[in-house]
Design an enzyme around this catalytic site. Sequence first.
Site, short mmCIF file in Angstrom:
data_model
loop_
_atom_site.label_atom_id
_atom_site.label_comp_id
_atom_site.label_asym_id
_atom_site.label_seq_id
_atom_site.Cartn_x
_atom_site.Cartn_y
_atom_site.Cartn_z
NE ARG A 35 -4.18 -1.68 1.88
CZ ARG A 35 -5.02 -2.13 2.79
NH1 ARG A 35 -4.84 -1.87 4.05
NH2 ARG A 35 -6.04 -2.85 2.43
CE LYS A 198 -23.31 -13.85 5.37
NZ LYS A 198 -23.28 -12.65 6.22
N GLY A 351 -10.08 -7.26 -1.91
CA GLY A 351 -10.49 -8.27 -0.94
C GLY A 351 -9.96 -9.65 -1.26
N GLY A 374 -13.91 -2.93 -0.31
CA GLY A 374 -15.21 -2.30 -0.09
C GLY A 374 -15.49 -1.22 -1.12
#
Length: 394
Positions: A35, A198, A351, A374
């Site tokens: 990062r 999900k 992610g 996100g």
Amino acid sequence: MKKTVRDIDVKGRKVIVRVDFNVPMKEGVITDDVRMTAALPTINYLLENGAAVILMSHLGRPKGQPKPEFSLKPVAEHLKELVGCPVIFAASDLVVDDCVKKQAEDLKCGEIMVLENLRFRPEEEKNGEEFSKELASLADIYVNDAFGTAHRAHASTAGIAAFLPAVSGFLIEKELKFLGEAVDSPRRPFVAILGGSKVSDKIAVIENLLDKADTVIIGGGMAYTFLKANGCPIGASLCEEDRLELAKELQKKAQEKGVRFLLPVDSKLGDRFAEDCATAFADSETMPEGWMGLDIGPRTIDLYQKAVKDAGTVLWNGPMGVFEFKAFEDGTRAVAQALAESSAVTVVGGGDSAAAIKKFGLEDRISHVSTGGGASLEYLEGKVLPGVAALQDK
Ligand code: AMP
């Protein structure tokens, strides 16, 4: 189109940059600095063009309290090794105080100053106006280069932009280019691959992509809710009973829009959710009771690889199985490999899928791996990201 650092004169100016230096640390040592290196093009550009650079970031979740274990001091020290210029760490639990203001005033062109963890102040996550003003008072120009937090309206990502000329850095520019082009003007056919545990987390993404993609491919735990909705036996696989109707509706929508909608035709099963479970394979029509689908099977791998082969653009978000377990990583690896071998523009959401690409060592063969899980998901849902919306238009 948002303005970038290229569109603004930074010579002789103080530039405050929101970076994402939320690096993983173990006992005070940075275990992965990707990062930080990702922010270097923007930092170096500003230094080379005569700016004095003030960097700000959050680290972990200190929950609005100064906590020494979340100090950015080690990050500032590591930055010294990455850049060849002086780096001053502004050690203040208040992030901005009179002493920090004086340090900012004295900062010379070609020098860097790093502020303390923004989340030591509770106003940061509340987008407090006073804190936004305090941060803005340190500089002449604001640059946002933290894509990972661009979906949050915080003082350092959105609020500050009301008080300074606000532009993006190169990292956000690159994210918007790849994610934006993939979604809004893709080279066709456009294949979207969605996985993860999900359905409920991905509904908005699936709905948005049904308007844009030519093929939508479903894998991972969420595939079993779709299969059950279609009348297939799913044994003990993950299922969201309250989403069965929705799973049917989404498939109907796909049909109406002429979008090819692919579900697993077979699975690799486990007799329980464990690394050392017994394994077996079954077709989607004949999954035995008591077993759970933990990865896509070999016929599905073949089907999905073929769908990727002729694609012009491939967007991937979410693993095809429990790739953290060796026995169930094959589906995710095969999809990652198919992207790497494809001549399409390949974009991987952050992610878990970004982690998988890294695990299989394929980062260099993907057009773009997003740095924000996100944020990229919200972008794919068609939402406006506050940290991007706050920047000036070209
Ligand atoms: P998500 O957080 O929704 O993106 O899902 C990622 C997680 O889904 C990973 O940790 C995977 O291990 C898990 N996962 C993927 N496929 C399955 C599956 N078939 N059954 C249970 N969990 C799964």
